[in-house]
Design a protein around this motif. Structure first.
Motif, PDB file in Angstrom:
ATOM      1  N   HIS A 140      43.679  33.555  45.405  1.00 13.63           N
ATOM      2  CA  HIS A 140      44.117  34.946  45.256  1.00 13.63           C
ATOM      3  C   HIS A 140      45.484  35.052  44.600  1.00 13.63           C
ATOM      4  CE1 HIS A 140      40.655  36.184  47.545  1.00 13.63           C
ATOM      5  NE2 HIS A 140      40.975  35.302  48.452  1.00 13.63           N
ATOM      6  N   ASP A 141      45.887  34.035  43.862  1.00 18.20           N
ATOM      7  CA  ASP A 141      47.159  34.071  43.138  1.00 18.20           C
ATOM      8  C   ASP A 141      46.914  34.618  41.739  1.00 18.20           C
ATOM      9  OD1 ASP A 141      48.643  32.974  45.174  1.00 18.20           O
ATOM     10  OD2 ASP A 141      48.350  30.921  44.490  1.00 18.20           O
ATOM     11  N   GLY A 142      47.825  35.419  41.287  1.00 18.17           N
ATOM     12  CA  GLY A 142      47.777  35.931  39.928  1.00 18.17           C
ATOM     13  C   GLY A 142      46.819  37.085  39.756  1.00 18.17           C
ATOM     14  N   HIS A 143      47.260  38.055  38.979  1.00 15.23           N
ATOM     15  CA  HIS A 143      46.456  39.225  38.652  1.00 15.23           C
ATOM     16  C   HIS A 143      46.723  39.576  37.198  1.00 15.23           C
ATOM     17  CE1 HIS A 143      47.076  39.429  43.006  1.00 15.23           C
ATOM     18  NE2 HIS A 143      45.874  39.967  43.037  1.00 15.23           N
ATOM     19  N   VAL A 144      45.676  39.975  36.499  1.00 13.49           N
ATOM     20  CA  VAL A 144      45.812  40.391  35.109  1.00 13.49           C
ATOM     21  C   VAL A 144      45.300  41.823  35.024  1.00 13.49           C
ATOM     22  CG1 VAL A 144      45.114  39.956  32.731  1.00 13.49           C
ATOM     23  CG2 VAL A 144      45.551  38.030  34.271  1.00 13.49           C
ATOM     24  N   ASN A 145      46.185  42.751  34.661  1.00  9.66           N
ATOM     25  CA  ASN A 145      45.850  44.171  34.584  1.00  9.66           C
ATOM     26  C   ASN A 145      46.188  44.696  33.197  1.00  9.66           C
ATOM     27  OD1 ASN A 145      45.196  44.520  37.430  1.00  9.66           O
ATOM     28  ND2 ASN A 145      47.369  44.213  37.783  1.00  9.66           N
ATOM     29  N   ALA A 146      45.237  45.417  32.605  1.00  6.26           N
ATOM     30  CA  ALA A 146      45.462  46.004  31.278  1.00  6.26           C
ATOM     31  C   ALA A 146      45.048  47.463  31.288  1.00  6.26           C
ATOM     32  CB  ALA A 146      44.669  45.242  30.219  1.00  6.26           C
ATOM     33  N   GLY A 147      45.841  48.295  30.628  1.00  7.94           N
ATOM     34  CA  GLY A 147      45.450  49.683  30.450  1.00  7.94           C
ATOM     35  C   GLY A 147      44.309  49.807  29.457  1.00  7.94           C
ATOM     36  N   GLY A 148      44.226  48.848  28.541  1.00  8.27           N
ATOM     37  CA  GLY A 148      43.142  48.790  27.559  1.00  8.27           C
ATOM     38  C   GLY A 148      42.144  47.711  27.919  1.00  8.27           C
ATOM     39  N   SER A 149      41.691  46.971  26.927  1.00  2.00           N
ATOM     40  CA  SER A 149      40.685  45.920  27.114  1.00  2.00           C
ATOM     41  C   SER A 149      41.328  44.568  27.419  1.00  2.00           C
ATOM     42  CB  SER A 149      39.846  45.772  25.850  1.00  2.00           C
ATOM     43  OG  SER A 149      39.150  46.960  25.588  1.00  2.00           O
ATOM     44  N   ILE A 150      40.534  43.696  28.029  1.00  2.00           N
ATOM     45  CA  ILE A 150      40.919  42.301  28.239  1.00  2.00           C
ATOM     46  C   ILE A 150      39.868  41.434  27.561  1.00  2.00           C
ATOM     47  CG2 ILE A 150      41.263  40.442  29.915  1.00  2.00           C
ATOM     48  CD1 ILE A 150      42.159  42.587  31.918  1.00  2.00           C
ATOM     49  N   ARG A 151      40.326  40.520  26.685  1.00  2.00           N
ATOM     50  CA  ARG A 151      39.434  39.564  26.028  1.00  2.00           C
ATOM     51  C   ARG A 151      39.985  38.171  26.265  1.00  2.00           C
ATOM     52  NH1 ARG A 151      39.022  40.474  20.054  1.00  2.00           N
ATOM     53  NH2 ARG A 151      41.132  41.207  20.338  1.00  2.00           N
ATOM     54  N   ALA A 152      39.111  37.254  26.675  1.00  2.00           N
ATOM     55  CA  ALA A 152      39.511  35.871  26.908  1.00  2.00           C
ATOM     56  C   ALA A 152      38.340  34.955  26.597  1.00  2.00           C
ATOM     57  CB  ALA A 152      39.959  35.673  28.354  1.00  2.00           C
ATOM     58  N   THR A 153      38.654  33.691  26.351  1.00  2.00           N
ATOM     59  CA  THR A 153      37.599  32.711  26.139  1.00  2.00           C
ATOM     60  C   THR A 153      36.927  32.368  27.463  1.00  2.00           C
ATOM     61  OG1 THR A 153      38.794  31.797  24.271  1.00  2.00           O
ATOM     62  CG2 THR A 153      37.108  30.406  25.241  1.00  2.00           C
ATOM     63  N   LEU A 154      37.721  32.258  28.522  1.00  2.00           N
ATOM     64  CA  LEU A 154      37.219  31.780  29.813  1.00  2.00           C
ATOM     65  C   LEU A 154      37.922  32.507  30.944  1.00  2.00           C
ATOM     66  CD1 LEU A 154      35.798  29.503  31.551  1.00  2.00           C
ATOM     67  CD2 LEU A 154      37.862  28.173  31.187  1.00  2.00           C
ATOM     68  N   LEU A 155      37.180  32.888  31.973  1.00  2.00           N
ATOM     69  CA  LEU A 155      37.744  33.430  33.208  1.00  2.00           C
ATOM     70  C   LEU A 155      37.321  32.512  34.344  1.00  2.00           C
ATOM     71  CD1 LEU A 155      36.852  37.222  32.802  1.00  2.00           C
ATOM     72  CD2 LEU A 155      39.026  36.111  32.266  1.00  2.00           C
ATOM     73  N   ASN A 156      38.289  32.009  35.109  1.00  2.00           N
ATOM     74  CA  ASN A 156      37.992  31.089  36.201  1.00  2.00           C
ATOM     75  C   ASN A 156      38.768  31.514  37.437  1.00  2.00           C
ATOM     76  OD1 ASN A 156      38.225  28.820  38.013  1.00  2.00           O
ATOM     77  ND2 ASN A 156      37.326  27.581  36.400  1.00  2.00           N
ATOM     78  N   GLU A 157      38.056  32.033  38.439  1.00  2.00           N
ATOM     79  CA  GLU A 157      38.660  32.500  39.685  1.00  2.00           C
ATOM     80  C   GLU A 157      39.811  33.458  39.426  1.00  2.00           C
ATOM     81  OE1 GLU A 157      39.629  29.399  42.429  1.00  2.00           O
ATOM     82  OE2 GLU A 157      37.732  28.384  42.115  1.00  2.00           O
ATOM     83  N   ALA A 158      39.648  34.282  38.406  1.00  2.00           N
ATOM     84  CA  ALA A 158      40.712  35.193  37.996  1.00  2.00           C
ATOM     85  C   ALA A 158      40.438  36.600  38.511  1.00  2.00           C
ATOM     86  CB  ALA A 158      40.814  35.210  36.477  1.00  2.00           C
ATOM     87  N   MET A 159      41.497  37.272  38.914  1.00  2.00           N
ATOM     88  CA  MET A 159      41.410  38.673  39.316  1.00  2.00           C
ATOM     89  C   MET A 159      41.899  39.500  38.137  1.00  2.00           C
ATOM     90  SD  MET A 159      42.246  38.548  43.350  1.00  2.00           S
ATOM     91  CE  MET A 159      41.853  40.224  43.412  1.00  2.00           C
ATOM     92  N   VAL A 160      40.969  40.187  37.468  1.00  2.00           N
ATOM     93  CA  VAL A 160      41.316  40.961  36.279  1.00  2.00           C
ATOM     94  C   VAL A 160      40.877  42.412  36.470  1.00  2.00           C
ATOM     95  CG1 VAL A 160      41.273  39.010  34.689  1.00  2.00           C
ATOM     96  CG2 VAL A 160      39.199  40.287  35.100  1.00  2.00           C
ATOM     97  N   ARG A 161      41.677  43.316  35.925  1.00  2.00           N
ATOM     98  CA  ARG A 161      41.377  44.740  36.012  1.00  2.00           C
ATOM     99  C   ARG A 161      41.716  45.366  34.666  1.00  2.00           C
ATOM    100  NH1 ARG A 161      43.700  47.212  41.168  1.00  2.00           N
ATOM    101  NH2 ARG A 161      41.974  46.036  42.005  1.00  2.00           N
ATOM    102  N   SER A 162      40.794  46.178  34.162  1.00  2.00           N
ATOM    103  CA  SER A 162      40.957  46.749  32.827  1.00  2.00           C
ATOM    104  C   SER A 162      40.656  48.242  32.850  1.00  2.00           C
ATOM    105  CB  SER A 162      39.994  46.046  31.867  1.00  2.00           C
ATOM    106  OG  SER A 162      39.936  46.729  30.651  1.00  2.00           O
TER     107      SER A 162
END
Length: 75
Positions: A44-66
């Motif tokens: 549960h470490d780290g968070h990625v938040n974007a007001g727009g879009s999120i694009r990545a090659t790989l997501l691994n146990e990631a908490m992302v919000r867009s």
């Protein structure tokens, strides 16, 4: 331009491009976030938040919000 390391905090009013990876860091952008490498979380470490879009090659146990879409090309 490289990697955002674990425990770092990055906040921007614009868009953000990361050329390598985000490693369990807190990252927030008002615009889009593009990661040419992977986004890695864990424990549960780290968070990625974007007001727009999120694009990545790989997501691994990631908490992302867009505010728009989340896309990745590998599991």
């Amino acid at each position: 331009r490289g990697t955002i390391r674990a425990k770092f905090h990055v906040h921007t009013q614009g868009s953000l491009t990361v050329w390598k990876a985000i490693e369990a860091a807190d990252v927030e952008a008002a615009g889009d976030i593009v990661v040419h490498g992977g986004v890695f979380g864990g424990n549960h470490d780290g968070h990625v938040n974007a007001g727009g879009s999120i694009r990545a090659t790989l997501l691994n146990e990631a908490m992302v919000r867009s505010g728009a879409s989340i896309t990745f090309s590998r599991e």
